[in-house]
Design a protein around this motif. Sequence first.
Motif, short mmCIF file in Angstrom:
data_model
loop_
_atom_site.label_atom_id
_atom_site.label_comp_id
_atom_site.label_asym_id
_atom_site.label_seq_id
_atom_site.Cartn_x
_atom_site.Cartn_y
_atom_site.Cartn_z
N THR A 1 42.04 36.12 55.81
CA THR A 1 43.25 35.82 55.54
C THR A 1 44.23 36.87 54.95
O THR A 1 45.40 36.67 54.86
CB THR A 1 43.40 34.64 54.29
N GLY A 2 43.45 37.87 54.48
CA GLY A 2 44.20 38.97 54.11
C GLY A 2 44.73 39.04 52.55
O GLY A 2 45.41 39.89 52.04
N GLU A 3 44.56 37.75 52.12
CA GLU A 3 44.56 37.58 50.90
C GLU A 3 43.65 38.55 49.99
O GLU A 3 42.92 38.82 50.05
CB GLU A 3 44.37 36.32 50.32
N ILE A 4 44.58 38.94 48.70
CA ILE A 4 43.94 40.00 47.92
C ILE A 4 43.56 39.23 46.36
O ILE A 4 44.29 38.58 46.06
CB ILE A 4 44.85 41.21 47.53
N TYR A 5 42.39 39.37 45.90
CA TYR A 5 41.76 38.84 44.73
C TYR A 5 41.72 40.01 43.66
O TYR A 5 40.82 41.05 44.01
CB TYR A 5 40.55 38.19 44.98
N PRO A 6 42.28 39.84 42.66
CA PRO A 6 41.73 40.91 41.46
C PRO A 6 40.46 40.67 40.99
O PRO A 6 39.78 39.67 40.95
CB PRO A 6 43.04 40.55 40.52
N THR A 7 40.01 41.90 40.31
CA THR A 7 39.05 41.69 39.61
C THR A 7 39.24 42.30 38.27
O THR A 7 40.22 42.80 38.01
CB THR A 7 37.75 42.57 40.17
N ASN A 8 38.15 42.26 37.42
CA ASN A 8 38.30 43.00 36.10
C ASN A 8 37.49 44.26 35.93
O ASN A 8 37.03 44.85 35.08
CB ASN A 8 37.85 41.91 34.75
N VAL A 9 37.30 44.73 37.25
CA VAL A 9 36.60 46.01 37.08
C VAL A 9 37.57 47.28 37.53
O VAL A 9 38.28 47.23 38.36
CB VAL A 9 35.70 46.03 38.41
N SER A 10 37.40 48.33 36.69
CA SER A 10 38.47 49.30 36.73
C SER A 10 37.84 50.38 37.41
O SER A 10 36.60 50.66 37.40
CB SER A 10 39.01 49.78 35.44
N CYS A 11 38.52 51.47 37.86
CA CYS A 11 38.26 52.84 38.28
C CYS A 11 37.37 53.34 37.23
O CYS A 11 37.72 53.27 36.12
CB CYS A 11 39.37 53.75 38.79
N LYS A 12 36.50 54.25 37.63
CA LYS A 12 35.52 55.02 36.70
C LYS A 12 36.63 56.00 35.74
O LYS A 12 35.97 56.29 34.76
CB LYS A 12 34.55 55.73 37.34
N PRO B 1 27.52 44.46 40.74
CA PRO B 1 28.37 43.95 41.99
C PRO B 1 29.62 43.35 41.66
O PRO B 1 30.15 42.67 40.89
CB PRO B 1 27.39 42.86 42.18
N ILE B 2 30.75 44.04 42.49
CA ILE B 2 32.30 43.89 41.94
C ILE B 2 32.26 42.27 42.50
O ILE B 2 33.24 41.74 41.74
CB ILE B 2 33.00 44.83 43.00
N GLU B 3 31.64 41.74 43.16
CA GLU B 3 31.82 40.15 43.65
C GLU B 3 31.83 39.36 42.53
O GLU B 3 32.35 38.43 42.25
CB GLU B 3 30.81 39.60 44.69
N ALA B 4 30.82 39.69 41.42
CA ALA B 4 30.61 39.01 40.17
C ALA B 4 31.95 39.01 39.16
O ALA B 4 32.14 38.25 38.39
CB ALA B 4 29.56 39.42 39.32
N HIS B 5 33.01 39.88 39.56
CA HIS B 5 33.96 40.12 38.79
C HIS B 5 35.30 39.65 39.21
O HIS B 5 36.41 39.82 38.68
CB HIS B 5 34.17 41.57 38.23
N ILE C 1 39.75 34.42 40.41
CA ILE C 1 40.50 33.40 41.24
C ILE C 1 40.55 32.38 40.28
O ILE C 1 39.63 31.74 39.94
CB ILE C 1 39.71 33.17 42.60
N ASP C 2 41.67 31.89 40.09
CA ASP C 2 42.02 30.98 39.24
C ASP C 2 41.42 29.31 39.86
O ASP C 2 41.45 29.04 41.01
CB ASP C 2 43.46 30.50 39.04
N GLY C 3 40.55 28.72 38.92
CA GLY C 3 40.01 27.59 39.39
C GLY C 3 38.71 27.60 40.02
O GLY C 3 38.12 26.60 40.54
N TYR C 4 38.40 28.88 40.42
CA TYR C 4 37.05 28.97 40.98
C TYR C 4 35.89 29.75 39.96
O TYR C 4 36.10 30.36 39.05
CB TYR C 4 37.10 30.11 42.12
N VAL C 5 34.86 29.09 40.05
CA VAL C 5 33.60 29.67 39.21
C VAL C 5 32.60 30.26 40.13
O VAL C 5 32.24 29.54 41.13
CB VAL C 5 32.99 28.51 38.50
N LEU C 6 32.28 31.52 39.78
CA LEU C 6 31.10 32.30 40.77
C LEU C 6 29.82 31.61 40.47
O LEU C 6 29.58 31.41 39.46
CB LEU C 6 31.18 33.63 40.39
#
Length: 168
Positions: free
Chosen positions: A47-58, A142-146, A149-154
């Motif tokens: 979809t091209g949708e972008i999802y934020p994470t709480n992971v920052s650049c080192k 793993p970045i996927e763990a961070h 997305i509002d309303g979703y639980v990993l």
Amino acid sequence: MGALKDTGPDGEAFWEKPLAELTDEQWEALCDGCGQCCTHKLEDADTGEIYPTNVSCKLLDVTTARCTNYAHRKAFVPDCLQLTRETAGDLPWLPDTCAYRLRAHGKPLPEWHYLISGDRGAVHRAGVSVAGKVISEDEAGPIEAHVQIDGYVLMDAPGDDDDGDFFL
């Protein structure tokens, strides 16, 4: 470089000018120091949708939201994107509050921006900054763990024994 002048000979504040008219020093001064552009995002390949994470650049100091080696960041993070006057209005991952994005669209800076308020800490008190809200990529796993997305639980994948696969 000389001292940064807030206004030009016409009395106009430099941050109110079109981006193309700014000096390099003025361009750099537009940054509000929120650190949002220094967080990793995930893009949905379908979809091209972008999802934020709480992971920052080192290189981001997670307590101040400032780059710890801005001048040499490309040497340590080769894929660090250089924000330019030409791209500032077109990058969908820049937050709506970003001074570069706002000015690219001819909008004024928010009251909390330090160029308006005179206070570098105002960005943090306004809740716009990532300071204290992110974890360094060096510690995140793993970045996927961070992903945020509002309303979703990993959840772990069915039958998984912590191999790093996640489902939303």
